[in-house]
Design a protein around this motif. Sequence first.
Motif, PDB file in Angstrom:
ATOM      1  N   UNK A 232     -33.134 -15.787 -10.162  1.00 44.79           N
ATOM      2  CA  UNK A 232     -32.388 -17.011  -9.873  1.00 44.79           C
ATOM      3  C   UNK A 232     -30.894 -16.809  -9.763  1.00 44.79           C
ATOM      4  N   UNK A 233     -30.392 -15.636 -10.139  1.00 45.60           N
ATOM      5  CA  UNK A 233     -28.957 -15.383 -10.107  1.00 45.60           C
ATOM      6  C   UNK A 233     -28.407 -15.477  -8.685  1.00 45.60           C
ATOM      7  N   UNK A 234     -29.215 -15.132  -7.677  1.00 41.61           N
ATOM      8  CA  UNK A 234     -28.723 -15.197  -6.294  1.00 41.61           C
ATOM      9  C   UNK A 234     -28.406 -16.632  -5.885  1.00 41.61           C
ATOM     10  N   UNK A 235     -29.354 -17.523  -6.115  1.00 40.81           N
ATOM     11  CA  UNK A 235     -29.149 -18.933  -5.769  1.00 40.81           C
ATOM     12  C   UNK A 235     -28.046 -19.545  -6.627  1.00 40.81           C
ATOM     13  N   UNK A 236     -27.987 -19.157  -7.896  1.00 37.44           N
ATOM     14  CA  UNK A 236     -26.954 -19.684  -8.787  1.00 37.44           C
ATOM     15  C   UNK A 236     -25.554 -19.328  -8.285  1.00 37.44           C
ATOM     16  N   UNK A 237     -25.364 -18.083  -7.890  1.00 37.33           N
ATOM     17  CA  UNK A 237     -24.050 -17.658  -7.406  1.00 37.33           C
ATOM     18  C   UNK A 237     -23.747 -18.309  -6.058  1.00 37.33           C
ATOM     19  N   UNK A 238     -24.718 -18.316  -5.146  1.00 38.81           N
ATOM     20  CA  UNK A 238     -24.483 -18.886  -3.819  1.00 38.81           C
ATOM     21  C   UNK A 238     -24.175 -20.379  -3.886  1.00 38.81           C
ATOM     22  N   UNK A 239     -24.926 -21.116  -4.683  1.00 38.26           N
ATOM     23  CA  UNK A 239     -24.691 -22.560  -4.769  1.00 38.26           C
ATOM     24  C   UNK A 239     -23.372 -22.857  -5.470  1.00 38.26           C
ATOM     25  N   UNK A 240     -23.033 -22.074  -6.492  1.00 39.20           N
ATOM     26  CA  UNK A 240     -21.756 -22.258  -7.167  1.00 39.20           C
ATOM     27  C   UNK A 240     -20.585 -21.957  -6.252  1.00 39.20           C
ATOM     28  N   UNK A 241     -20.721 -20.917  -5.438  1.00 39.54           N
ATOM     29  CA  UNK A 241     -19.674 -20.564  -4.479  1.00 39.54           C
ATOM     30  C   UNK A 241     -19.502 -21.664  -3.439  1.00 39.54           C
ATOM     31  N   UNK A 242     -20.612 -22.189  -2.948  1.00 38.15           N
ATOM     32  CA  UNK A 242     -20.550 -23.262  -1.965  1.00 38.15           C
ATOM     33  C   UNK A 242     -19.873 -24.501  -2.532  1.00 38.15           C
ATOM     34  N   UNK A 243     -20.225 -24.863  -3.760  1.00 35.61           N
ATOM     35  CA  UNK A 243     -19.617 -26.036  -4.398  1.00 35.61           C
ATOM     36  C   UNK A 243     -18.119 -25.827  -4.603  1.00 35.61           C
ATOM     37  N   UNK A 244     -17.731 -24.619  -4.935  1.00 31.26           N
ATOM     38  CA  UNK A 244     -16.305 -24.303  -5.130  1.00 31.26           C
ATOM     39  C   UNK A 244     -15.540 -24.476  -3.815  1.00 31.26           C
ATOM     40  N   UNK A 245     -16.101 -23.954  -2.721  1.00 34.86           N
ATOM     41  CA  UNK A 245     -15.440 -24.081  -1.427  1.00 34.86           C
ATOM     42  C   UNK A 245     -15.295 -25.543  -1.026  1.00 34.86           C
ATOM     43  N   UNK A 246     -16.333 -26.334  -1.298  1.00 32.87           N
ATOM     44  CA  UNK A 246     -16.266 -27.759  -0.968  1.00 32.87           C
ATOM     45  C   UNK A 246     -15.193 -28.459  -1.807  1.00 32.87           C
ATOM     46  N   UNK A 247     -15.159 -28.130  -3.102  1.00 34.86           N
ATOM     47  CA  UNK A 247     -14.170 -28.767  -3.988  1.00 34.86           C
ATOM     48  C   UNK A 247     -12.741 -28.417  -3.586  1.00 34.86           C
ATOM     49  N   UNK A 248     -12.543 -27.183  -3.135  1.00 37.99           N
ATOM     50  CA  UNK A 248     -11.207 -26.726  -2.746  1.00 37.99           C
ATOM     51  C   UNK A 248     -10.875 -27.023  -1.283  1.00 37.99           C
ATOM     52  N   UNK A 249     -11.886 -27.493  -0.531  1.00 38.83           N
ATOM     53  CA  UNK A 249     -11.724 -27.788   0.898  1.00 38.83           C
ATOM     54  C   UNK A 249     -11.214 -26.578   1.670  1.00 38.83           C
ATOM     55  N   UNK A 250     -11.836 -25.425   1.409  1.00 36.48           N
ATOM     56  CA  UNK A 250     -11.480 -24.207   2.112  1.00 36.48           C
ATOM     57  C   UNK A 250     -12.755 -23.536   2.623  1.00 36.48           C
TER      58      UNK A 250
END
Length: 299
Positions: free
Chosen positions: A268-286
């Motif tokens: 599950x670490x793959x999905x955890x990292x990918x989803x966390x990265x995606x959420x970070x990009x959305x929050x930062x609008x980058x």
Amino acid sequence: MPSLSVHAGGLDLKNPVLLAAGILGTTGASLCRASRAGAGGVVTKSIGSVPRAGHPGPCIVHVDCGLINAMGLPNPSYKDFQAEIDAARKGGVPVIASIFASSAEEFAQISRNLDADALELNLSCPHAEKYGSELGRYPDLVESVTGAVKAASSVPVWVKLTPNTADILELGLAAQRGGADAVVAINTLKAMAIDIETGYPILGNRFGGLSGRAIKPVAVRAVYDLASRLEIPVIGVGGISSWEDAVEMIMAGASAIQVGTALLQGYGIFEEIASGLSAYLERKSITLDELCGMAGRCS
């Protein structure tokens, strides 16, 4: 949600989170499982030209800061591993074959006969005599091996660099001169553990390579140095176990990242990292492109 797709080292990846070499890369089934768990690409265990038993056990020891392993590059040879690569492709993501050899000619022979989506040259294993870092610590050999493989193969070539050197940038520049499509940084740090009751080294090989959270700051520094000077992508690996670690590594200049020891937490670490990265990009609008190398642009 922001797109995580990326073109790195000659490959199109659905996301930048890859399975690192040597971890669950022994069979097509385990590689497929990583793909279906969310990895954007998978790297096999390192494969050589002849069967190799590896070092006597114990081969892995858990320490406070990670793992020390001295597997010794056990493998069935590239001729018998092709079926596992073919099976791994059913996972639907690029399969990168990690290969090792003792000379440029031997590397070229393997690369001519192995069918994978890309090749990762293991010039960095710290615990196998005549292989890995015993070649990869010399820039002229890094350049000649890379050039030989590029001439022999039609797929992208990645060069995995050793941190057990005075100047990893020198090695990265040598790989670039040889025609590498990307460099991968870093492999494990040479390390050792001793049983204080007996006084004997714990590992059968006495010493091995340290992986895990302890080496992440070393990997971040290496990626930063390489990305600041190279014209080819850098794939970051070493101690990544969360989306925050992935963000830091990408900020340092990594176009993609690889996950190894953190698989102790499960697939599950793959999905955890990918989803966390995606959420970070959305929050930062980058975008992912804007994140890559941000630390270098801010300095």
